[in-house]
Design a protein around this motif. Structure first.
Motif: not given
Length: 404
Positions: A308-312, A315-319, A386-391
């Protein structure tokens, strides 16, 4: 030498297409934090979904199993290799998932690959007119099992119930197998198992479910796709692996006792291979206890929170141009498309101490190369952040480069 030159040319062609596979040697136990060639990395590429592979209780159970049962099994199950630990594990597995199967019995295997070969070849061995209906995104082991069976194989498009229904309606085969992954290993989505089971019951077909990435993770008690969808039918043939969420190794098939007896008598991958070390079977009894109990419940809840954190929205993923495929499971693919760009993205993450799988053809279709992020209950929310920020930064950089 002509033969060697042919191989060299083939290898060179793979390299030119950015399709060469390379191994890395891990110096530490399986887990989110590993050391590779003296370098500390945060790994998002293993299938240790519940973080049990290095669990203290499992390590003790394996030591205990070796002390009681020794190391090797010495022979196939059909000769002298079927030990008390194997028998106890099969009974426990049948009990664990048996509420969803009629007259359930379980059979253990060295690997999920072998289990799938055994199911498909064993159930079609006595009927050369059998037909197999295979999902287009199935794992290689299911595809190879269908090929080895020599039965007629018909591939239906991904999750296309209408097409599959028409195929089954047109079939005159006495033996019909519908074969599917439950969680698709490179996409992370779920097969429509209730609807597939209804079609199988309507047309008198077996539904073979490869739950390699669902066992231990799906369902309130980790009983996998059967529990998640609340399935129950004598038409079900269920395969679960024991080296992913269960943290040890091997696999099992659970089905009606008549199906299991058929595999014992007919399935060559079972009959003609040495049994797994009994100490592994002993350790897996503890693994099932962990999966089913309060610790397993907590680990699955934490894993769900990480997904669920990836969907936030904040602070989630914005690719941007890259696409995260729709998935609610621990498998989170990020579609890039180009082989070379996928490899560059993986290398850039690796340089930042983040180890993410880079998946290219033939594992996936041409033009759909991707990063395969796998989350584990062993990860913390800060590590996922940390992974989300890097991606997010990396995807933005790629977009900016192309706009110049």
């Amino acid at each position: 030498m002509k033969l060697m030159n042919q191989l060299t040319q083939q290898l060179r062609a793979l390299d030119e297409q950015d399709l060469t596979r390379k191994r890395r040697t891990v110096d530490t136990p399986c887990g989110p934090r590993v050391t590779v060639d003296g370098r500390e990395l945060l790994a998002f590429c293993s299938n240790d979904y519940l973080g049990l592979a290095n669990h203290p209780r499992l390590k003790l159970a394996l030591q205990e199993g070796a002390a009681i049962h020794g190391v090797g099994s010495g022979a196939s199950h059909m000769i002298s290799g079927h030990g008390r630990a194997h028998a106890m594990l099969e009974e426990r597995l049948a009990e664990f998932v048996g509420g969803h199967l009629e007259s359930a019995r379980a059979l253990t295997f060295c690997t999920g690959y072998m289990a799938n070969l055994a199911i498909i070849t064993g159930l079609t061995a006595a009927d050369r007119e059998a037909e197999i209906f295979s999902e287009s995104l199935n794992h290689a082991s299911l595809i190879d099992g269908a090929r080895l069976s020599r039965a007629r194989v018909r591939v239906y498009p991904h999750a296309d119930l209408e097409k599959l229904g028409a195929m089954l309606e047109a079939s005159n085969a006495a033996t019909k197998l519908v074969v599917t992954d439950s969680v698709f290993s490179m996409d992370g989505d779920l097969a429509p198992l209730p609807e597939l089971l209804a079609l199988c019951e309507q047309h008198g077909a077996w539904l073979v479910i490869d739950d390699a990435h669902g066992f231990g993770v799906l369902g309130d008690h980790g009983r996998g796709a059967l529990e998640h969808f609340n399935l129950r039918s004598p038409n079900l043939v269920y395969m679960g692996t024991l080296g992913k969420a269960a943290g040890v190794g091997g696999a099992f098939v659970a089905a009606h006792e008549t199906v299991i007896e058929t595999l014992i008598q007919k399935a060559r991958p079972y009959i003609f291979t040495t049994a797994t070390p009994p100490a592994l079977a002993h350790a897996l009894l503890t693994s099932i206890e962990l999966i089913e109990g309060q610790e397993g419940i907590k680990r699955r809840a934490h894993l769900g929170a990480l997904v669920a954190q990836l969907d936030d929205g904040q602070v989630g993923l914005k690719l941007h141009r890259w696409q995260r495929l729709p998935s609610t499971t621990a498998i989170q693919p990020i579609l890039i498309g180009d082989n070379a760009e996928t490899m560059r993205a993986g290398a850039a993450l690796y340089e930042q101490g983040l180890w993410v799988g880079t998946i290219r053809p033939p594992t996936v279709a041409p033009g759909t190369s991707r990063l395969r992020v796998t989350l584990s209950a062993g990860h913390s929310s800060m590590e996922v952040a940390r992974l989300i920020a890097a991606l997010n930064v990396l995807a933005l950089e790629r977009t900016s480069d192309e706009s110049r």
